[in-house]
Design a protein around this motif. Structure first.
Motif, PDB file in Angstrom:
ATOM      1  N   LEU A 160       0.850  -1.191   0.000  1.00 51.27           N
ATOM      2  CA  LEU A 160       0.000   0.000   0.000  1.00 51.27           C
ATOM      3  C   LEU A 160       0.880   1.234   0.000  1.00 51.27           C
ATOM      4  O   LEU A 160       1.700   1.434   0.895  1.00 51.27           O
ATOM      5  N   GLU A 161       0.714   2.082  -1.012  1.00 50.59           N
ATOM      6  CA  GLU A 161       1.471   3.318  -1.126  1.00 50.59           C
ATOM      7  C   GLU A 161       0.511   4.502  -1.035  1.00 50.59           C
ATOM      8  O   GLU A 161      -0.622   4.428  -1.524  1.00 50.59           O
ATOM      9  N   LEU A 162       0.977   5.587  -0.427  1.00 51.18           N
ATOM     10  CA  LEU A 162       0.155   6.768  -0.185  1.00 51.18           C
ATOM     11  C   LEU A 162       0.636   7.938  -1.031  1.00 51.18           C
ATOM     12  O   LEU A 162       1.834   8.100  -1.275  1.00 51.18           O
ATOM     13  N   LEU A 163      -0.324   8.754  -1.465  1.00 53.31           N
ATOM     14  CA  LEU A 163      -0.027   9.976  -2.207  1.00 53.31           C
ATOM     15  C   LEU A 163      -0.996  11.054  -1.762  1.00 53.31           C
ATOM     16  O   LEU A 163      -2.213  10.896  -1.895  1.00 53.31           O
ATOM     17  N   CYS A 164      -0.484  12.122  -1.206  1.00 49.46           N
ATOM     18  CA  CYS A 164      -1.315  13.260  -0.808  1.00 49.46           C
ATOM     19  C   CYS A 164      -1.183  14.329  -1.890  1.00 49.46           C
ATOM     20  O   CYS A 164      -0.167  15.046  -1.953  1.00 49.46           O
ATOM     21  N   GLU A 165      -2.174  14.430  -2.741  1.00 49.55           N
ATOM     22  CA  GLU A 165      -2.113  15.329  -3.880  1.00 49.55           C
ATOM     23  C   GLU A 165      -3.525  15.646  -4.355  1.00 49.55           C
ATOM     24  O   GLU A 165      -4.421  14.804  -4.305  1.00 49.55           O
ATOM     25  N   THR A 166      -3.711  16.914  -4.793  1.00 52.85           N
ATOM     26  CA  THR A 166      -5.006  17.320  -5.344  1.00 52.85           C
ATOM     27  C   THR A 166      -4.949  17.536  -6.850  1.00 52.85           C
ATOM     28  O   THR A 166      -5.989  17.694  -7.480  1.00 52.85           O
ATOM     29  N   SER A 167      -3.768  17.528  -7.430  1.00 55.11           N
ATOM     30  CA  SER A 167      -3.619  17.724  -8.869  1.00 55.11           C
ATOM     31  C   SER A 167      -3.895  16.411  -9.598  1.00 55.11           C
ATOM     32  O   SER A 167      -3.259  15.390  -9.329  1.00 55.11           O
ATOM     33  N   LEU A 168      -4.827  16.449 -10.516  1.00 58.04           N
ATOM     34  CA  LEU A 168      -5.168  15.244 -11.268  1.00 58.04           C
ATOM     35  C   LEU A 168      -4.031  14.821 -12.183  1.00 58.04           C
ATOM     36  O   LEU A 168      -3.784  13.623 -12.357  1.00 58.04           O
ATOM     37  N   ASP A 169      -3.312  15.767 -12.761  1.00 64.04           N
ATOM     38  CA  ASP A 169      -2.218  15.436 -13.672  1.00 64.04           C
ATOM     39  C   ASP A 169      -1.117  14.669 -12.946  1.00 64.04           C
ATOM     40  O   ASP A 169      -0.574  13.686 -13.478  1.00 64.04           O
ATOM     41  N   ILE A 170      -0.780  15.116 -11.726  1.00 60.99           N
ATOM     42  CA  ILE A 170       0.264  14.422 -10.965  1.00 60.99           C
ATOM     43  C   ILE A 170      -0.211  13.020 -10.575  1.00 60.99           C
ATOM     44  O   ILE A 170       0.529  12.037 -10.692  1.00 60.99           O
ATOM     45  N   ALA A 171      -1.471  12.922 -10.099  1.00 60.74           N
ATOM     46  CA  ALA A 171      -2.007  11.616  -9.723  1.00 60.74           C
ATOM     47  C   ALA A 171      -2.062  10.681 -10.932  1.00 60.74           C
ATOM     48  O   ALA A 171      -1.763   9.485 -10.820  1.00 60.74           O
ATOM     49  N   LYS A 172      -2.415  11.217 -12.100  1.00 61.38           N
ATOM     50  CA  LYS A 172      -2.475  10.409 -13.319  1.00 61.38           C
ATOM     51  C   LYS A 172      -1.095   9.877 -13.694  1.00 61.38           C
ATOM     52  O   LYS A 172      -0.944   8.699 -14.058  1.00 61.38           O
ATOM     53  N   ASP A 173      -0.073  10.728 -13.600  1.00 59.10           N
ATOM     54  CA  ASP A 173       1.293  10.288 -13.919  1.00 59.10           C
ATOM     55  C   ASP A 173       1.765   9.191 -12.970  1.00 59.10           C
ATOM     56  O   ASP A 173       2.414   8.228 -13.397  1.00 59.10           O
ATOM     57  N   VAL A 174       1.447   9.338 -11.676  1.00 58.39           N
ATOM     58  CA  VAL A 174       1.858   8.329 -10.694  1.00 58.39           C
ATOM     59  C   VAL A 174       1.155   6.998 -10.973  1.00 58.39           C
ATOM     60  O   VAL A 174       1.769   5.923 -10.903  1.00 58.39           O
ATOM     61  N   ILE A 175      -0.139   7.061 -11.296  1.00 58.42           N
ATOM     62  CA  ILE A 175      -0.886   5.829 -11.585  1.00 58.42           C
ATOM     63  C   ILE A 175      -0.327   5.136 -12.818  1.00 58.42           C
ATOM     64  O   ILE A 175      -0.142   3.913 -12.839  1.00 58.42           O
ATOM     65  N   GLN A 176      -0.013   5.900 -13.863  1.00 58.83           N
ATOM     66  CA  GLN A 176       0.532   5.304 -15.082  1.00 58.83           C
ATOM     67  C   GLN A 176       1.929   4.743 -14.865  1.00 58.83           C
ATOM     68  O   GLN A 176       2.308   3.750 -15.487  1.00 58.83           O
ATOM     69  N   ARG A 177       2.686   5.338 -13.949  1.00 59.85           N
ATOM     70  CA  ARG A 177       4.043   4.867 -13.683  1.00 59.85           C
ATOM     71  C   ARG A 177       4.054   3.656 -12.758  1.00 59.85           C
ATOM     72  O   ARG A 177       4.757   2.675 -12.995  1.00 59.85           O
ATOM     73  N   LYS A 178       3.228   3.680 -11.699  1.00 56.03           N
ATOM     74  CA  LYS A 178       3.213   2.602 -10.712  1.00 56.03           C
ATOM     75  C   LYS A 178       2.374   1.409 -11.173  1.00 56.03           C
ATOM     76  O   LYS A 178       2.647   0.269 -10.806  1.00 56.03           O
ATOM     77  N   LYS A 179       1.291   1.695 -11.926  1.00 55.16           N
ATOM     78  CA  LYS A 179       0.349   0.665 -12.400  1.00 55.16           C
ATOM     79  C   LYS A 179      -0.135  -0.252 -11.263  1.00 55.16           C
ATOM     80  O   LYS A 179       0.038  -1.471 -11.306  1.00 55.16           O
ATOM     81  N   PRO A 180      -0.753   0.324 -10.221  1.00 51.98           N
ATOM     82  CA  PRO A 180      -1.309  -0.521  -9.148  1.00 51.98           C
ATOM     83  C   PRO A 180      -2.569  -1.234  -9.635  1.00 51.98           C
ATOM     84  O   PRO A 180      -3.142  -0.882 -10.663  1.00 51.98           O
ATOM     85  N   GLU A 181      -2.992  -2.239  -8.892  1.00 51.83           N
ATOM     86  CA  GLU A 181      -4.218  -2.953  -9.259  1.00 51.83           C
ATOM     87  C   GLU A 181      -5.458  -2.250  -8.738  1.00 51.83           C
ATOM     88  O   GLU A 181      -6.528  -2.348  -9.341  1.00 51.83           O
ATOM     89  N   VAL A 182      -5.330  -1.545  -7.612  1.00 50.72           N
ATOM     90  CA  VAL A 182      -6.461  -0.839  -7.015  1.00 50.72           C
ATOM     91  C   VAL A 182      -6.013   0.568  -6.631  1.00 50.72           C
ATOM     92  O   VAL A 182      -4.943   0.742  -6.030  1.00 50.72           O
TER      93      VAL A 182
END
Length: 456
Positions: free
Chosen positions: A148-170
């Motif tokens: 489980l990894e945590l990200l405190c962020e309100t920017s959708l662009d940053i969250a999108k980049d992290v999701i595409q880079r990490k590729k978590p299942e949930v």
């Protein structure tokens, strides 16, 4: 105003777009819901490009499409998996709504805990709490693994980049109202921001096969804040219900593309978090009074599960010109209608009486099968009839006083028998489907007069 931008008015309830402010929305008929937002003008694609893309689009007959069973992730929380239809579907977008402080974040963090024990890659994106706050809640819930990894962020662009880079299942987004898309000029939480942000998350979920949970705030009416189109965009809509001052919580599925709708899961809030209630019927009937009039047990179906409920009624003489009527846990207008049926068809004088109807336990039910329970509870209180504790009833009541049949009558009677009830009052038309059940007395009634006589 900057070039390329324009001012548009949106309805906060349904997302209707208008060039000017209007008092009433012509789509949803709500008043004073329009807010002004600044949006960028999108360039219109040329007709040549559209024709080129349409030629490249692939069209297949239905028989050529291979059917594939959806792959699910079982969380280990049985009540949560039940509401979802058997687990989390990969690539699904799930909206979780509820009142502030009801336990939405706690529930999703518990789901993350169960999945982290199975080494499922997880990403929790929080726009409302700091890492320290999430850690404090996590320590109270139990042990987590590094999956489980945590990200405190309100920017959708940053969250999108992290999701595409990490590729978590949930992925968990807490909450959708705090996420901010820089391409949209309006403020976070506005109609445009919520709609566009959800669209981006939906594209991520479908293209990468990631299951995304988004937390949504609710309005004072209990609906998810933002346009109603938000609920149409997602695959599943879950509402977390209950009184924040009571220990019980109910997770209700109001939309599910991968399972049955209106399924519920019952939880109890304790110091260590939300604990599953394996037998909701027994939980709802705990503390039922003995030897008191105006109380009777009925059975309602939620999804595929029969749940026994205690309906209480208090009828007393009114000292005012307009008697007071109160309904807690069911529809107020339904109570008024059933009281009118009692007065007309059962010759029960209620026009000068205050009436209070309550579904014990705080759960809210509107299924037609509880009509007979409401009628018998009111009649029991008015006539001071004490109904036996081992008696249960269910059935729909019509305007002529007839008791109409309901679905899944066999499952209702079986649930009553399992919990030790000895007598069951059912619609006469349902007798053929339940007569084979032994060990419980089954009484069929055709109208409310027969039902009142059956509980004496």
């Amino acid at each position: 105003m900057a070039k390329g931008k324009t001012s548009v008015f949106f309805c906060q309830e349904c997302g209707y777009e208008s060039a000017k402010w209007m008092g009433q929305c012509p789509a949803c008929k709500e008043w004073n819901t329009f807010v002004e937002e600044t949006v960028d003008k999108k360039s219109i694609s040329s007709s040549g490009k559209v024709k080129k893309e349409s030629k490249a689009a692939q069209v297949l007959p239905l028989s050529a499409v291979k059917s594939e069973k959806e792959e699910r992730i079982v969380t280990g929380i049985a009540e949560f998996d039940r509401v979802l239809g058997g687990g989390i579907v990969r690539g699904s977008l799930v909206l979780v709504g509820g009142d502030p402080g009801i336990g939405k974040s706690t529930l999703l963090l518990q789901v993350c805990r169960e999945l982290s024990q199975k080494k499922v890659p997880l990403l929790y994106v929080s726009g409302e709490e700091s890492l320290h706050q999430i850690k404090m809640r996590a320590d109270r819930l139990g042990d987590f693994t590094d999956s489980l990894e945590l990200l405190c962020e309100t920017s959708l662009d940053i969250a999108k980049d992290v999701i595409q880079r990490k590729k978590p299942e949930v992925v968990v987004i807490d909450s959708i109202q705090t996420m901010y898309n820089e391409e949209i000029a309006s403020a976070p939480g506005s109609v445009s921001q919520v709609r566009e942000t959800t669209g981006v998350l939906m594209q991520l979920a479908k293209t990468l096969g990631i299951s995304v949970f988004i937390v949504g705030h609710v309005t004072k009416d209990g609906a998810v804040a933002g346009p109603r189109t938000l609920e149409h965009m997602v695959d599943t809509v879950l509402y977390f219900e209950g009184d924040r001052y009571e220990s019980y919580r109910i997770l209700r599925g109001v939309k599910n593309r991968f399972g049955s709708t209106n399924e519920i899961g019952v939880f109890e809030m304790k110091a260590e978090g939300l604990v599953e209630v394996e037998n909701p019927s027994e939980y709802m009937l705990s503390g039922k009074p003995e030897g008191a009039s105006g109380s009777i047990v009925t059975c309602s179906i939620e999804g595929s599960r029969p749940i026994l409920l205690e309906i209480q009624a208090l009828v007393c003489h009114s000292f005012f010109n307009n008697p007071r009527r109160t309904a807690n846990g069911t529809d107020y207008n339904k109570v008024n209608l059933l009281m009118a049926v009692l007065e007309k068809r059962a010759n029960l004088s209620l026009s000068d009486c205050d009436a209070y109807v309550n579904i014990a336990g705080g759960i809210r039910m509107n299924e037609p099968a509880i009509d007979l329970g409401i009628v018998l509870a009111i009649a029991s209180s008015k006539k001071d009839i004490i109904v036996r504790e081992d008696t249960i009833c269910f059935g729909e009541v019509g305007l002529s006083g007839e008791v109409r049949g309901v679905t899944m009558s066999e499952q209702r009677v079986a649930e009553a028998k399992k919990l030790g009830f000895k007598k069951c009052i059912v619609p006469k038309v349902c007798l053929a489907g339940v007569s084979h059940i032994s060990g419980i007395e089954i009484v069929g009634v055709a109208n409310i007069k027969e039902a009142i006589d059956a509980v004496r």
